[in-house]
Enzyme design. Structure first.
Site, PDB file in Angstrom:
ATOM      1  N   SER A 198      14.220  43.599  34.430  1.00  0.00           N
ATOM      2  CA  SER A 198      15.337  43.796  35.359  1.00  0.00           C
ATOM      3  C   SER A 198      15.288  42.834  36.552  1.00  0.00           C
ATOM      4  O   SER A 198      14.241  42.641  37.179  1.00  0.00           O
ATOM      5  CB  SER A 198      15.327  45.239  35.885  1.00  0.00           C
ATOM      6  OG  SER A 198      16.348  45.421  36.853  1.00  0.00           O
ATOM      7  N   GLY A 244      31.723  45.183  20.466  1.00  0.00           N
ATOM      8  CA  GLY A 244      30.724  46.225  20.602  1.00  0.00           C
ATOM      9  C   GLY A 244      31.307  47.539  21.051  1.00  0.00           C
ATOM     10  O   GLY A 244      32.505  47.680  21.309  1.00  0.00           O
ATOM     11  N   LYS A 249      22.186  56.067  31.640  1.00  0.00           N
ATOM     12  CA  LYS A 249      23.497  56.121  32.285  1.00  0.00           C
ATOM     13  C   LYS A 249      24.268  57.394  31.949  1.00  0.00           C
ATOM     14  O   LYS A 249      25.090  57.844  32.762  1.00  0.00           O
ATOM     15  CB  LYS A 249      24.319  54.883  31.904  1.00  0.00           C
ATOM     16  CG  LYS A 249      23.772  53.592  32.489  1.00  0.00           C
ATOM     17  CD  LYS A 249      24.665  52.405  32.160  1.00  0.00           C
ATOM     18  CE  LYS A 249      24.120  51.122  32.768  1.00  0.00           C
ATOM     19  NZ  LYS A 249      25.020  49.965  32.517  1.00  0.00           N
ATOM     20  N   THR A 257      19.747  51.916  34.383  1.00  0.00           N
ATOM     21  CA  THR A 257      20.131  51.126  33.228  1.00  0.00           C
ATOM     22  C   THR A 257      19.865  51.964  31.985  1.00  0.00           C
ATOM     23  O   THR A 257      19.537  53.149  32.072  1.00  0.00           O
ATOM     24  CB  THR A 257      19.390  49.769  33.216  1.00  0.00           C
ATOM     25  OG1 THR A 257      19.892  48.963  32.160  1.00  0.00           O
ATOM     26  CG2 THR A 257      17.891  49.945  33.075  1.00  0.00           C
ATOM     27  N   TYR A 293      22.467  38.371  30.580  1.00  0.00           N
ATOM     28  CA  TYR A 293      22.026  37.318  31.508  1.00  0.00           C
ATOM     29  C   TYR A 293      20.687  36.716  31.092  1.00  0.00           C
ATOM     30  O   TYR A 293      20.258  35.713  31.659  1.00  0.00           O
ATOM     31  CB  TYR A 293      21.938  37.833  32.950  1.00  0.00           C
ATOM     32  CG  TYR A 293      20.979  38.986  33.190  1.00  0.00           C
ATOM     33  CD1 TYR A 293      19.619  38.767  33.341  1.00  0.00           C
ATOM     34  CD2 TYR A 293      21.448  40.281  33.322  1.00  0.00           C
ATOM     35  CE1 TYR A 293      18.745  39.809  33.590  1.00  0.00           C
ATOM     36  CE2 TYR A 293      20.590  41.333  33.578  1.00  0.00           C
ATOM     37  CZ  TYR A 293      19.233  41.093  33.708  1.00  0.00           C
ATOM     38  OH  TYR A 293      18.369  42.134  33.951  1.00  0.00           O
ATOM     39  N   ASN A 327      25.647  54.426  36.772  1.00  0.00           N
ATOM     40  CA  ASN A 327      24.606  53.414  36.973  1.00  0.00           C
ATOM     41  C   ASN A 327      24.094  53.405  38.407  1.00  0.00           C
ATOM     42  O   ASN A 327      23.229  52.606  38.747  1.00  0.00           O
ATOM     43  CB  ASN A 327      25.121  52.020  36.594  1.00  0.00           C
ATOM     44  CG  ASN A 327      26.025  51.415  37.642  1.00  0.00           C
ATOM     45  OD1 ASN A 327      26.765  52.128  38.332  1.00  0.00           O
ATOM     46  ND2 ASN A 327      25.982  50.098  37.785  1.00  0.00           N
ATOM     47  N   ASP A 344      29.580  49.328  37.589  1.00  0.00           N
ATOM     48  CA  ASP A 344      29.813  48.323  36.548  1.00  0.00           C
ATOM     49  C   ASP A 344      31.300  48.011  36.420  1.00  0.00           C
ATOM     50  O   ASP A 344      31.687  46.852  36.223  1.00  0.00           O
ATOM     51  CB  ASP A 344      29.286  48.814  35.196  1.00  0.00           C
ATOM     52  CG  ASP A 344      27.787  48.739  35.080  1.00  0.00           C
ATOM     53  OD1 ASP A 344      27.172  47.896  35.748  1.00  0.00           O
ATOM     54  OD2 ASP A 344      27.211  49.535  34.302  1.00  0.00           O
TER      55      ASP A 344
END
Length: 281
Positions: free
Chosen positions: A23, A134, A74, A70, A223, A95, A111
């Site tokens: 993270s 997804g 959640k 995370t 990321y 979150n 988010d």
């Protein structure tokens, strides 16, 4: 890592999840505290799974200001909270947890506005249609964000009828016309003006070869690793790319403001810290 309930001067915050070692949240939040002059504040990370969450929360002291959550927490946190924002309730995913002065645990979802802010920063405020790659908590948040951005239908590319039904259900709940298609046809998604990839690392790699000429905008929530093969191919063909770090920074800005009471979190300092932390890996 120290006992989460041990007394610490000032205020405390942390990110919880499993796995959590990767993270970047500590780098972002600590940079914000430095820029805001909050010298007594600390921000850590803790490996916490669904079965450990209640005990962790029950063990926290009054010095705690808030938590970032995370996966896989959640949705697991919902029955453990005293209140949930309308935004978080709309997607049944939290979150952010803020501890109020009277000891209540209040959940929010940054988010969704974080996605909208990341798109707005790149000049994307309205699109005629969009595609989501997804399903799951991040995909439902993407649909909620698209409710504020997309004028027309959203097509979700998923595996299996159960996930398809789930995504259509989120669309009905959020007031977004969601159509579903099989993952085997995911290459078709890439022609949409806005494509949001919400899948784990490696899932979209095979789609890199299918990126069309003159693509629109790709929002890839990953990321690390970055760029993903899909994001790299998208940029090579001249498309606009919004990455997971953009989302992480914008949602963290909102978390810092909620947890500390700051009127404006230092976006630039937080982004710089995130970029430096990634470069050091």
């Amino acid at each position: 890592m120290s006992d989460p309930a041990s007394p610490v001067p000032g205020r405390r915050a942390a990110v919880l999840g499993s796995p959590i070692a990767h993270s970047l949240s500590p780098a972002l939040h600590r940079a914000a505290y430095r820029a805001l002059g909050l010298t007594g504040w600390t921000y850590d990370r803790f490996e916490v799974g669904e079965t450990d969450l209640k005990a962790f929360l029950d063990g926290l002291g009054q010095e705690w200001a808030g938590l970032s959550l995370t996966m896989p927490l959640k949705r697991a946190v919902l029955p453990l909270l005293d209140g949930v924002s309308d935004t978080a309730a709309s997607v049944e995913a939290v979150n952010t947890v803020v501890f109020t002065a009277d000891g209540r645990r209040v959940g929010d979802n940054t988010d969704i506005p974080g996605m909208v802010a990341a798109l707005r920063e790149r000049g994307i405020t309205r699109v005629p249609r969009a595609a989501v790659l997804g399903a799951g908590a991040t995909a439902s948040s993407a649909v909620a964000a698209l409710a504020r951005v997309c004028e027309g239908p959203v097509t979700a590319y998923v595996r299996g009828p159960a996930r398809a039904a789930e995504m259509r259900g989120w669309g009905e709940r959020l007031g977004v016309p969601v159509e579903t298609a099989d993952w085997a046809d995911a290459a078709e998604a890439l022609t949409a003006p806005l494509v949001v990839a919400t899948t784990p690392a490696g899932t979209t790699d095979a789609l890199a070869a299918a990126v069309p000429e003159a693509p629109g905008t790709l929002f890839d929530v990953l990321y690390e690793p970055w760029p993903t093969p899909l994001a790299a191919a998208w940029a090579d063909r001249g498309g606009r790319v919004v990455g997971g770090l953009d989302l992480l920074v914008h949602q963290a800005v909102l978390q810092v403001e909620q947890m500390t009471g700051a009127a404006e979190a230092p976006l630039a300092a937080m982004r710089d810290a995130g970029e430096r932390a990634l470069a050091a890996r």
